[in-house]
Scaffold this motif. Sequence first.
Motif, PDB file in Angstrom:
ATOM      1  N   SER A   1      -2.502  -3.517  25.918  1.00  0.00           N
ATOM      2  CA  SER A   1      -1.304  -2.898  26.299  1.00  0.00           C
ATOM      3  C   SER A   1      -1.532  -1.503  27.014  1.00  0.00           C
ATOM      4  CB  SER A   1      -0.778  -2.474  24.767  1.00  0.00           C
ATOM      5  OG  SER A   1       0.286  -1.644  24.866  1.00  0.00           O
ATOM      6  N   GLU A   2      -0.530  -0.975  27.422  1.00  0.00           N
ATOM      7  CA  GLU A   2      -0.582   0.046  28.304  1.00  0.00           C
ATOM      8  C   GLU A   2       0.004   1.288  27.598  1.00  0.00           C
ATOM      9  OE1 GLU A   2      -0.013   0.041  32.401  1.00  0.00           O
ATOM     10  OE2 GLU A   2      -1.076  -1.798  32.823  1.00  0.00           O
ATOM     11  N   LEU A   3       0.397   1.078  26.060  1.00  0.00           N
ATOM     12  CA  LEU A   3       1.331   2.034  25.219  1.00  0.00           C
ATOM     13  C   LEU A   3       0.767   3.262  25.226  1.00  0.00           C
ATOM     14  CD1 LEU A   3       2.208  -0.656  22.644  1.00  0.00           C
ATOM     15  CD2 LEU A   3       3.706   0.251  24.360  1.00  0.00           C
ATOM     16  N   GLY A   4      -0.530   3.500  25.337  1.00  0.00           N
ATOM     17  CA  GLY A   4      -1.291   4.705  24.964  1.00  0.00           C
ATOM     18  C   GLY A   4      -2.142   4.702  23.758  1.00  0.00           C
ATOM     19  N   GLU A   5      -2.626   6.038  23.482  1.00  0.00           N
ATOM     20  CA  GLU A   5      -3.266   6.208  22.258  1.00  0.00           C
ATOM     21  C   GLU A   5      -2.398   5.956  20.994  1.00  0.00           C
ATOM     22  OE1 GLU A   5      -6.401   6.456  21.891  1.00  0.00           O
ATOM     23  OE2 GLU A   5      -6.787   6.137  24.165  1.00  0.00           O
ATOM     24  N   ALA A   6      -2.947   5.575  19.937  1.00  0.00           N
ATOM     25  CA  ALA A   6      -2.278   5.363  18.664  1.00  0.00           C
ATOM     26  C   ALA A   6      -2.976   6.575  17.839  1.00  0.00           C
ATOM     27  CB  ALA A   6      -2.708   4.064  18.097  1.00  0.00           C
ATOM     28  N   ASP A   7      -1.727   7.490  17.178  1.00  0.00           N
ATOM     29  CA  ASP A   7      -1.901   8.530  16.348  1.00  0.00           C
ATOM     30  C   ASP A   7      -1.095   8.529  15.351  1.00  0.00           C
ATOM     31  OD1 ASP A   7      -2.332  11.068  15.373  1.00  0.00           O
ATOM     32  OD2 ASP A   7      -2.036  12.136  17.183  1.00  0.00           O
ATOM     33  N   LEU A   8      -1.168   8.288  14.227  1.00  0.00           N
ATOM     34  CA  LEU A   8      -0.395   8.132  13.132  1.00  0.00           C
ATOM     35  C   LEU A   8       0.172   9.240  12.717  1.00  0.00           C
ATOM     36  CD1 LEU A   8       0.861   6.383  10.895  1.00  0.00           C
ATOM     37  CD2 LEU A   8      -1.157   6.439   9.608  1.00  0.00           C
TER      38      LEU A   8
ATOM     39  N   ASP B   1      -6.993 -10.002  13.007  1.00  0.00           N
ATOM     40  CA  ASP B   1      -6.979  -8.785  13.782  1.00  0.00           C
ATOM     41  C   ASP B   1      -6.068  -7.735  13.283  1.00  0.00           C
ATOM     42  OD1 ASP B   1      -7.604  -6.887  15.492  1.00  0.00           O
ATOM     43  OD2 ASP B   1      -6.558  -7.557  17.302  1.00  0.00           O
ATOM     44  N   ARG B   2      -6.234  -7.389  11.915  1.00  0.00           N
ATOM     45  CA  ARG B   2      -5.136  -6.354  11.244  1.00  0.00           C
ATOM     46  C   ARG B   2      -5.233  -5.054  11.917  1.00  0.00           C
ATOM     47  NH1 ARG B   2      -4.755  -8.047   4.721  1.00  0.00           N
ATOM     48  NH2 ARG B   2      -4.224 -10.312   5.275  1.00  0.00           N
ATOM     49  N   CYS B   3      -6.547  -4.750  12.315  1.00  0.00           N
ATOM     50  CA  CYS B   3      -6.778  -3.411  13.043  1.00  0.00           C
ATOM     51  C   CYS B   3      -5.949  -3.311  14.212  1.00  0.00           C
ATOM     52  CB  CYS B   3      -8.275  -3.051  13.256  1.00  0.00           C
ATOM     53  SG  CYS B   3      -9.257  -2.880  11.761  1.00  0.00           S
ATOM     54  N   GLY B   4      -5.910  -4.319  15.107  1.00  0.00           N
ATOM     55  CA  GLY B   4      -5.314  -4.119  16.413  1.00  0.00           C
ATOM     56  C   GLY B   4      -3.746  -4.420  16.011  1.00  0.00           C
ATOM     57  N   TYR B   5      -3.285  -4.947  15.139  1.00  0.00           N
ATOM     58  CA  TYR B   5      -1.971  -5.055  14.908  1.00  0.00           C
ATOM     59  C   TYR B   5      -1.417  -3.831  14.467  1.00  0.00           C
ATOM     60  CZ  TYR B   5       2.256  -6.631  12.401  1.00  0.00           C
ATOM     61  OH  TYR B   5       3.654  -6.856  12.021  1.00  0.00           O
ATOM     62  N   VAL B   6      -1.998  -3.015  13.486  1.00  0.00           N
ATOM     63  CA  VAL B   6      -1.333  -1.861  12.909  1.00  0.00           C
ATOM     64  C   VAL B   6      -1.610  -0.834  13.963  1.00  0.00           C
ATOM     65  CG1 VAL B   6      -1.719  -2.389  10.367  1.00  0.00           C
ATOM     66  CG2 VAL B   6      -3.462  -1.015  11.860  1.00  0.00           C
ATOM     67  N   THR B   7      -2.623  -0.748  15.044  1.00  0.00           N
ATOM     68  CA  THR B   7      -2.701   0.053  16.082  1.00  0.00           C
ATOM     69  C   THR B   7      -1.685  -0.049  16.971  1.00  0.00           C
ATOM     70  OG1 THR B   7      -5.316   0.198  15.799  1.00  0.00           O
ATOM     71  CG2 THR B   7      -4.286   0.846  18.065  1.00  0.00           C
TER      72      THR B   7
ATOM     73  N   ASP C   1       7.888   4.876   7.115  1.00  0.00           N
ATOM     74  CA  ASP C   1       8.207   5.346   5.710  1.00  0.00           C
ATOM     75  C   ASP C   1       6.748   5.578   5.090  1.00  0.00           C
ATOM     76  OD1 ASP C   1       7.211   3.140   4.272  1.00  0.00           O
ATOM     77  OD2 ASP C   1       9.205   2.085   5.130  1.00  0.00           O
ATOM     78  N   GLN C   2       7.086   6.162   3.769  1.00  0.00           N
ATOM     79  CA  GLN C   2       5.669   6.581   3.332  1.00  0.00           C
ATOM     80  C   GLN C   2       4.861   5.272   2.932  1.00  0.00           C
ATOM     81  OE1 GLN C   2       4.729   9.915   2.496  1.00  0.00           O
ATOM     82  NE2 GLN C   2       2.745   9.043   2.198  1.00  0.00           N
ATOM     83  N   ALA C   3       5.388   4.553   2.366  1.00  0.00           N
ATOM     84  CA  ALA C   3       4.687   3.229   1.942  1.00  0.00           C
ATOM     85  C   ALA C   3       3.829   2.544   3.233  1.00  0.00           C
ATOM     86  CB  ALA C   3       5.225   2.238   1.246  1.00  0.00           C
ATOM     87  N   GLU C   4       4.641   2.396   4.325  1.00  0.00           N
ATOM     88  CA  GLU C   4       4.294   2.092   5.627  1.00  0.00           C
ATOM     89  C   GLU C   4       3.161   2.726   5.944  1.00  0.00           C
ATOM     90  OE1 GLU C   4       6.179   1.519  10.213  1.00  0.00           O
ATOM     91  OE2 GLU C   4       7.438   2.275   8.282  1.00  0.00           O
ATOM     92  N   ALA C   5       3.356   4.093   6.098  1.00  0.00           N
ATOM     93  CA  ALA C   5       2.238   4.918   6.464  1.00  0.00           C
ATOM     94  C   ALA C   5       0.851   4.719   5.837  1.00  0.00           C
ATOM     95  CB  ALA C   5       2.657   6.329   6.606  1.00  0.00           C
ATOM     96  N   GLU C   6       1.008   4.525   4.476  1.00  0.00           N
ATOM     97  CA  GLU C   6      -0.310   4.442   3.731  1.00  0.00           C
ATOM     98  C   GLU C   6      -0.777   3.202   3.852  1.00  0.00           C
ATOM     99  OE1 GLU C   6       1.276   5.100  -0.390  1.00  0.00           O
ATOM    100  OE2 GLU C   6       1.551   7.295  -0.152  1.00  0.00           O
ATOM    101  N   ALA C   7      -0.161   2.234   4.093  1.00  0.00           N
ATOM    102  CA  ALA C   7      -0.632   0.870   4.209  1.00  0.00           C
ATOM    103  C   ALA C   7      -1.465   0.961   5.803  1.00  0.00           C
ATOM    104  CB  ALA C   7       0.485  -0.281   4.341  1.00  0.00           C
ATOM    105  N   ILE C   8      -0.565   1.594   6.760  1.00  0.00           N
ATOM    106  CA  ILE C   8      -1.347   1.505   8.084  1.00  0.00           C
ATOM    107  C   ILE C   8      -2.706   2.436   7.983  1.00  0.00           C
ATOM    108  CG2 ILE C   8      -1.358   2.472  10.354  1.00  0.00           C
ATOM    109  CD1 ILE C   8       1.507   1.927  10.202  1.00  0.00           C
ATOM    110  N   ARG C   9      -2.465   3.621   7.221  1.00  0.00           N
ATOM    111  CA  ARG C   9      -3.773   4.244   6.975  1.00  0.00           C
ATOM    112  C   ARG C   9      -4.782   3.599   6.343  1.00  0.00           C
ATOM    113  NH1 ARG C   9      -1.292   8.149   4.727  1.00  0.00           N
ATOM    114  NH2 ARG C   9      -0.752   9.425   6.587  1.00  0.00           N
ATOM    115  N   GLY C  10      -4.429   2.699   5.364  1.00  0.00           N
ATOM    116  CA  GLY C  10      -5.688   2.037   4.609  1.00  0.00           C
ATOM    117  C   GLY C  10      -6.380   1.120   5.544  1.00  0.00           C
ATOM    118  N   VAL C  11      -5.427   0.390   6.440  1.00  0.00           N
ATOM    119  CA  VAL C  11      -5.943  -0.651   7.395  1.00  0.00           C
ATOM    120  C   VAL C  11      -7.000   0.021   8.182  1.00  0.00           C
ATOM    121  CG1 VAL C  11      -5.718  -2.373   9.025  1.00  0.00           C
ATOM    122  CG2 VAL C  11      -4.281  -2.300   6.931  1.00  0.00           C
TER     123      VAL C  11
END
Length: 221
Positions: free
Chosen positions: A51-58, A186-192, A206-216
């Motif tokens: 992808s050319e979406l750029g860097e991922a920064d939660l 590829d969960r890392c690629g998915y959440v990225t 949302d908070q739960a979403e952010a925590e799940a992404i951070r955990g992956v």
Amino acid sequence: MSTRTLTPTRPRTRPRSKALVSTLVAVLAVGGYFLLDVLDPDDSAGSAGSSELGEADLSALTIAPEDTGAHYDRDDWPHWSSVGDGCDARDAALRDQGRHVRVGDGCEVTGEWTSIYDGEVVTDASDLDIDHWVPLAEVARSGARDWTEEQREAYANDPDVLVAVTASSNRSKGDQDPATWLPDEDRCGYVTKWVQIKQRYELTVDQAEAEAIRGVLSHCR
């Protein structure tokens, strides 16, 4: 049936400004789909993960409760819009993400695909769904309440958010975010990419979403 080969191309992206519609309409209108008879039939198209979406920064995303009051009707998100030469955005996603692709009369796409959610190899395009990486309903709940129809159509047909996957994995996912659903592969690629898309479109998590992404991400390299 006559066939032709296509050169898969990717749209050039640029930082999104508050003038959302001008950027998104450009994606929809151009889409990077130029039909050329020069691709070697054995070449593989670019994967959905590139992808050319750029860097991922939660940390760049705003954490906010989901806007559960936002109206959502799938018909309000026009999708599979024309990309030219008799093809629509679904056809183009199949073309770009497949291997040994042929496009016949009426833009009938044949080839082979790997469903990146579950790793299954598919040789019949009718067995595939074209999923929106961040589902339309999730987008509606994450800051798109006031988007115009033009903006909704542009998102729904953006090639960077479309992914060819098995119908079963798409049905399993539904409109869930990473707090309640993650792919088998590829969960890392998915959440990225999830984060990249939310950044591009200035959507919230949302908070739960952010925590799940951070955990992956904590287990990714």
